[in-house]
Design an enzyme around this catalytic site. Sequence first.
Site, PDB file in Angstrom:
ATOM      1  N   TYR A  57      -2.533  -0.418   9.969  1.00 47.91           N
ATOM      2  CA  TYR A  57      -2.350  -1.741   9.028  1.00 47.91           C
ATOM      3  C   TYR A  57      -0.631  -0.450   8.299  1.00 47.91           C
ATOM      4  O   TYR A  57      -0.325  -1.588   7.779  1.00 47.91           O
ATOM      5  CB  TYR A  57      -3.324  -0.070   7.703  1.00 47.91           C
ATOM      6  CG  TYR A  57      -3.647  -0.377   6.840  1.00 47.91           C
ATOM      7  CD1 TYR A  57      -4.511  -1.945   6.249  1.00 47.91           C
ATOM      8  CD2 TYR A  57      -3.280   0.502   5.657  1.00 47.91           C
ATOM      9  CE1 TYR A  57      -4.650  -1.643   4.737  1.00 47.91           C
ATOM     10  CE2 TYR A  57      -3.208   0.306   4.479  1.00 47.91           C
ATOM     11  CZ  TYR A  57      -4.287  -0.810   4.034  1.00 47.91           C
ATOM     12  OH  TYR A  57      -4.191  -0.826   2.998  1.00 47.91           O
ATOM     13  N   SER A  92       0.479  -1.153  -0.114  1.00 44.07           N
ATOM     14  CA  SER A  92       0.421  -0.010  -0.118  1.00 44.07           C
ATOM     15  C   SER A  92       1.016   1.154  -0.285  1.00 44.07           C
ATOM     16  O   SER A  92       1.851   1.253   0.564  1.00 44.07           O
ATOM     17  CB  SER A  92      -1.230   0.055   1.879  1.00 44.07           C
ATOM     18  OG  SER A  92      -1.511   1.551   1.426  1.00 44.07           O
TER      19      SER A  92
HETATM   20  N1  LIG Z   1      -8.113  -0.184  -1.745  1.00 47.19           N
HETATM   21  C1  LIG Z   1      -7.380   0.706  -1.705  1.00 47.19           C
HETATM   22  O1  LIG Z   1      -7.646   1.836  -1.439  1.00 47.19           O
HETATM   23  C2  LIG Z   1      -5.690   0.087  -1.237  1.00 47.19           C
HETATM   24  C3  LIG Z   1      -5.109   0.951  -1.157  1.00 47.19           C
HETATM   25  C4  LIG Z   1      -3.562   0.173  -0.944  1.00 47.19           C
HETATM   26  C5  LIG Z   1      -3.587  -1.100  -1.093  1.00 47.19           C
HETATM   27  N2  LIG Z   1      -4.289  -2.018  -0.679  1.00 47.19           N
HETATM   28  C6  LIG Z   1      -4.225  -3.253  -0.978  1.00 47.19           C
HETATM   29  O2  LIG Z   1      -4.954  -4.433  -2.143  1.00 47.19           O
HETATM   30  C7  LIG Z   1      -5.456  -5.197  -1.108  1.00 47.19           C
HETATM   31  C8  LIG Z   1      -6.845  -5.526  -2.076  1.00 47.19           C
HETATM   32  O3  LIG Z   1      -7.897  -4.740  -1.352  1.00 47.19           O
HETATM   33  P1  LIG Z   1      -8.911  -4.559  -2.188  1.00 47.19           P
HETATM   34  O4  LIG Z   1      -9.100  -3.107  -2.129  1.00 47.19           O
HETATM   35  O5  LIG Z   1      -9.475  -5.191  -3.004  1.00 47.19           O
HETATM   36  O6  LIG Z   1     -10.366  -4.460  -0.464  1.00 47.19           O
HETATM   37  P2  LIG Z   1     -11.313  -5.368  -0.367  1.00 47.19           P
HETATM   38  O7  LIG Z   1     -11.966  -5.560   0.954  1.00 47.19           O
HETATM   39  O8  LIG Z   1     -12.275  -4.763  -1.139  1.00 47.19           O
HETATM   40  O9  LIG Z   1     -11.033  -7.421  -1.015  1.00 47.19           O
HETATM   41  C9  LIG Z   1     -10.202  -7.904  -0.472  1.00 47.19           C
HETATM   42  C10 LIG Z   1     -10.494  -8.992   0.057  1.00 47.19           C
HETATM   43  O10 LIG Z   1     -10.009 -10.413   0.921  1.00 47.19           O
HETATM   44  C11 LIG Z   1     -10.928 -10.818   1.684  1.00 47.19           C
HETATM   45  N3  LIG Z   1     -10.844 -11.722   2.204  1.00 47.19           N
HETATM   46  C12 LIG Z   1     -10.031 -10.006   3.831  1.00 47.19           C
HETATM   47  N4  LIG Z   1      -9.513 -11.000   4.994  1.00 47.19           N
HETATM   48  C13 LIG Z   1      -9.357 -12.593   4.733  1.00 47.19           C
HETATM   49  C14 LIG Z   1      -9.023 -13.623   5.121  1.00 47.19           C
HETATM   50  N5  LIG Z   1      -8.412 -13.185   6.068  1.00 47.19           N
HETATM   51  N6  LIG Z   1      -8.970 -14.223   4.227  1.00 47.19           N
HETATM   52  C15 LIG Z   1      -8.869 -14.319   2.659  1.00 47.19           C
HETATM   53  N7  LIG Z   1      -9.178 -13.755   2.662  1.00 47.19           N
HETATM   54  C16 LIG Z   1      -9.623 -12.347   3.181  1.00 47.19           C
HETATM   55  C17 LIG Z   1     -12.007 -10.184   1.520  1.00 47.19           C
HETATM   56  O11 LIG Z   1     -12.877 -11.073   1.580  1.00 47.19           O
HETATM   57  C18 LIG Z   1     -11.945  -9.291  -0.302  1.00 47.19           C
HETATM   58  O12 LIG Z   1     -12.435 -10.163  -0.932  1.00 47.19           O
HETATM   59  C19 LIG Z   1      -5.368  -5.578   0.210  1.00 47.19           C
HETATM   60  O13 LIG Z   1      -4.448  -5.660   0.460  1.00 47.19           O
HETATM   61  C20 LIG Z   1      -5.345  -3.647   0.605  1.00 47.19           C
HETATM   62  O14 LIG Z   1      -4.549  -3.870   1.920  1.00 47.19           O
HETATM   63  C21 LIG Z   1      -5.964  -1.476  -1.105  1.00 47.19           C
END
Ligand SMILES: NC(=O)c1ccc[n+]([C@@H]2O[C@H](COP(=O)([O-])OP(=O)(O)OC[C@H]3O[C@@H](n4cnc5c(N)ncnc54)[C@H](O)[C@@H]3O)[C@@H](O)[C@H]2O)c1
Length: 283
Positions: free
Chosen positions: A175, A162
């Site tokens: 986080y 991130s």
């Molecule tokens: N959305 C943003 O702005 C952003 C920015 C930087 C980094 N990220 C990172 O990107 C990645 C994906 O996030 P996203 O934005 O698609 O969010 P999201 O919440 O839509 O998707 C995350 C997915 O991971 C699954 N998940 C969560 N905990 C879990 C567990 N313990 N075991 C198995 N599956 C699990 C959820 O059910 C979901 O489908 C994450 O690592 C997040 O930290 C997101």
Amino acid sequence: MSAPAAPLAGKVALITGAARAQGRSHALRLARDGAAIIAVDICAHIGSLDGFYDLATPEDLAETVRLVEEAGGRIHAAQADVRDIDALTDAVNAGVDKFGRLDIVVANAGIFTFGEATHEVSEDAWRELMDVNVTGVWHTYKAAAPHLLAAGAGGSVIIIASLAGFKGLANVAAYTTTKHAIVGLMKVLANELGPHGIRVNTIHPNSIDTPMVKNTRTYRLFRPDLEEPKAEDAEAAFAGLNPMGKAWIEPEHVSNAVAWLAGPESYYVSGGQIPVDGGASIQ
Ligand SMILES: NC(=O)c1ccc[n+]([C@@H]2O[C@H](COP(=O)([O-])OP(=O)(O)OC[C@H]3O[C@@H](n4cnc5c(N)ncnc54)[C@H](O)[C@@H]3O)[C@@H](O)[C@H]2O)c1
């Protein structure tokens, strides 16, 4: 010389958090590039996310399967929590039994809570973030490693960090700590796996258009003056977080970086921290 139409033909990719959002987008992209997909997701709620946002559902995971198959891809999907090494290992082993090998790992599953001064973060919130975002990534590698090494044909491990893995975001201590921690893990693995021709990198997205940040709780961070702020109320504030002025980047742009790191055109890229953030990390 033009790039091959299916640069990942014959390869198999494990993706965690694949039921929706970025994980689903990565599954679709890698499948279109020719890889068979092993898709894992918890499809259940996690307690410390109460009042923040919900995680994916079994229906979401089924939709990822439908979309990958509709695109002509092959997929094995399983409900498993990355905190549970036994369930995760079973899911990965079943996928490898089906497709015969494993070449690519996308450790994407993660959760996001925020909002308090660091000394006020609850024990549960801190621990759940560490368990999912750090231990879950280590588990993902641990379950995948025997197969990756057995394939003996190189490979690529891609860890989704991130902007919080570059910066020290105030009031986002747990986080931010997790996203720095997995950069350390990436560096260790890049050293360990280099001799096997396996590359390891982190991707650092910022403000991606997914339920993790597109929710009332996050909008309220920027619009505390409103009881129920909507996306449009927070858009200008989000756009101000990067020099390109983009409020929420589409998941497909992160998938482009995933596909590049997964494929042959990034050979010799290892130990890298790749931003997909419109320049937010240097603002
Ligand atoms: N959305 C943003 O702005 C952003 C920015 C930087 C980094 N990220 C990172 O990107 C990645 C994906 O996030 P996203 O934005 O698609 O969010 P999201 O919440 O839509 O998707 C995350 C997915 O991971 C699954 N998940 C969560 N905990 C879990 C567990 N313990 N075991 C198995 N599956 C699990 C959820 O059910 C979901 O489908 C994450 O690592 C997040 O930290 C997101």
